[in-house]
Scaffold this active site. Structure first.
Site, mmCIF file in Angstrom:
data_model
loop_
_atom_site.group_PDB
_atom_site.id
_atom_site.type_symbol
_atom_site.label_atom_id
_atom_site.label_comp_id
_atom_site.label_asym_id
_atom_site.label_seq_id
_atom_site.Cartn_x
_atom_site.Cartn_y
_atom_site.Cartn_z
ATOM 1 N N GLU A 175 0.824 -1.219 0.000
ATOM 2 C CA GLU A 175 0.000 0.000 0.000
ATOM 3 C C GLU A 175 0.853 1.262 0.000
ATOM 4 O O GLU A 175 1.303 1.712 1.057
ATOM 5 C CB GLU A 175 -0.933 0.024 1.225
ATOM 6 N N LYS A 217 -2.495 -1.936 -3.143
ATOM 7 C CA LYS A 217 -3.564 -1.092 -2.565
ATOM 8 C C LYS A 217 -3.201 0.369 -2.806
ATOM 9 O O LYS A 217 -2.495 0.987 -1.997
ATOM 10 C CB LYS A 217 -3.699 -1.395 -1.065
HETATM 11 P P1 13P Z 1 -9.453 4.151 4.207
HETATM 12 O O1 13P Z 1 -10.292 3.392 3.205
HETATM 13 O O2 13P Z 1 -10.236 4.737 5.335
HETATM 14 O O3 13P Z 1 -8.528 5.126 3.531
HETATM 15 O O4 13P Z 1 -8.545 3.072 4.918
HETATM 16 C C1 13P Z 1 -7.923 2.127 4.166
HETATM 17 C C2 13P Z 1 -6.659 1.753 4.805
HETATM 18 O O5 13P Z 1 -6.487 0.631 5.215
HETATM 19 C C3 13P Z 1 -5.599 2.765 4.920
HETATM 20 O O6 13P Z 1 -4.401 2.163 5.261
#
Ligand code: 13P
Length: 335
Positions: A175, A217
């Site tokens: 991510e 992500k």
């Molecule tokens: P949000 O969808 O609230 O941005 O959170 C996703 C997430 O896991 C951020 O690390």
């Protein structure tokens, strides 16, 4: 097909997505404070158990990202949380980074920590039932940021994390979140996000990651939250698909977007539009935290014993996003 690829596909196939319920205790306390519920281990568990027991789980939520506290908790009838998730056909996942800290050399930017001792923690999480993990790198856009140093340091950490996770037979969610804070344009977001993602894959390849067993992500491509030049959903979709097409190697099975501060409806609508123009081979689904939980949390906070009412609200959002992950959502369905 590798075992890791099978797990990644199981999490994301048929419009299924991920529930990101991995808020740290500090973040969860902020969320509970905002609805005037005391942040105790019992209350944090109670809200999460309510969501994990919802009827939409088996059809919509292929995986749940847990926090260290939750993966070790038991439900009111003494079931381990990972067992509860498996019983509703959802794969347990775990956040394993220890947070973004000020980056030495560029103190207004952040680098994510958590590599020390990670191999041992992964073994423990595997034993507890986790089969995928999450690590979040975070970048801000300004005139000078993200710097080459931040882009490089976070990509390096993400790749070392991913290598350890695959060594332990789990799927790493990679991510790299480029934040929407600021007044930058969507073009800036496209340029910076592309640079960040490309660097991540350069490092993942260097670290010999099996790309068929990775879930990316990313953020969607949006103008900054304070920008005067917002773009519409069709443009968000077009730029987001263009970005991923040009920066993600074709072996990667799927992408699960974060919601990043978009409203519930906005993140569903944009995901739907993305799937309408997705001309790549990547599955494009969701890994939402706030965009899946906000309304449910509000409802629950009014009466924390109203399990049915809270689940109804959560089921609706989960279903709407699962439709959007297949390009089958429409605004009328929200009513
Ligand atoms: P949000 O969808 O609230 O941005 O959170 C996703 C997430 O896991 C951020 O690390």
């Amino acid at each position: 097909m590798s075992e890791l690829n099978t797990i990644a596909l199981k999490i994301l196939s048929n419009g299924k997505g991920i529930l990101a319920a991995d808020e740290s205790t500090a973040t969860m306390t902020k969320r509970l404070d905002s609805v005037n519920v005391p942040s105790t281990p019992e209350n944090r568990l109670s809200f999460r158990e309510t969501l994990f027991s919802s009827s939409s789980m088996s059809e919509c939520i292929g995986g749940v990202i847990l926090y260290d506290e939750t993966i070790k908790q038991q439900t009111s009838n003494k079931k381990n949380i990972p067992d509860l998730l498996q019983s509703v056909n959802s794969i347990p996942g775990i956040k394993v980074d220890t947070g973004a800290k000020s980056l030495a050399g560029s103190p207004n930017e952040k680098v994510t920590e958590g590599l020390d001792g990670l191999r041992d923690r992964l073994k423990e999480y595997y034993k507890l039932g986790a089969r995928f993990t999450k690590w979040r790198g975070v970048y801000n856009i300004t005139k000078d940021h993200p710097s080459k140093l931040a882009v490089h340091s976070n990509a390096h950490a993400l790749a070392r994390y991913a290598a350890l996770v695959q060594e332990c037979n789990m799927v790493p969610i990679v991510e790299p979140e480029v934040l929407m804070d600021g007044n930058h344009s969507a073009e800036d977001c496209l340029k910076k996000t592309s640079e960040v993602i490309k660097k991540c894959f350069e490092e993942l390849i260097l670290h010999k990651i099996d790309l068929t067993g990775v879930i990316l992500k990313p953020n969607m491509i949006l103008a900054g939250s304070e920008s005067d030049n917002k773009i519409n959903g069709d443009e968000v979709a077009k730029l987001t698909v263009e970005c991923l097409k040009n920066s993600v190697p074709s072996e990667v099975p799927g992408v699960a977007f974060l919601s990043g501060g978009q409203s519930e409806i906005e993140s569903t609508e944009n995901l739907n539009l993305i799937n309408k123009v997705n001309n790549t081979n990547f599955i494009m689904s969701y890994s939402y935290g706030r965009a899946l939980q906000q309304s449910a949390l509000k409802c629950w906070s009014k009466n924390i014993t109203d399990i049915e009412g809270t689940q109804k609200v959560f089921n609706h959002r989960a279903k709407m996003n699962t439709l959007a992950a297949q390009g089958k959502w429409s605004k009328e369905l929200e009513n």
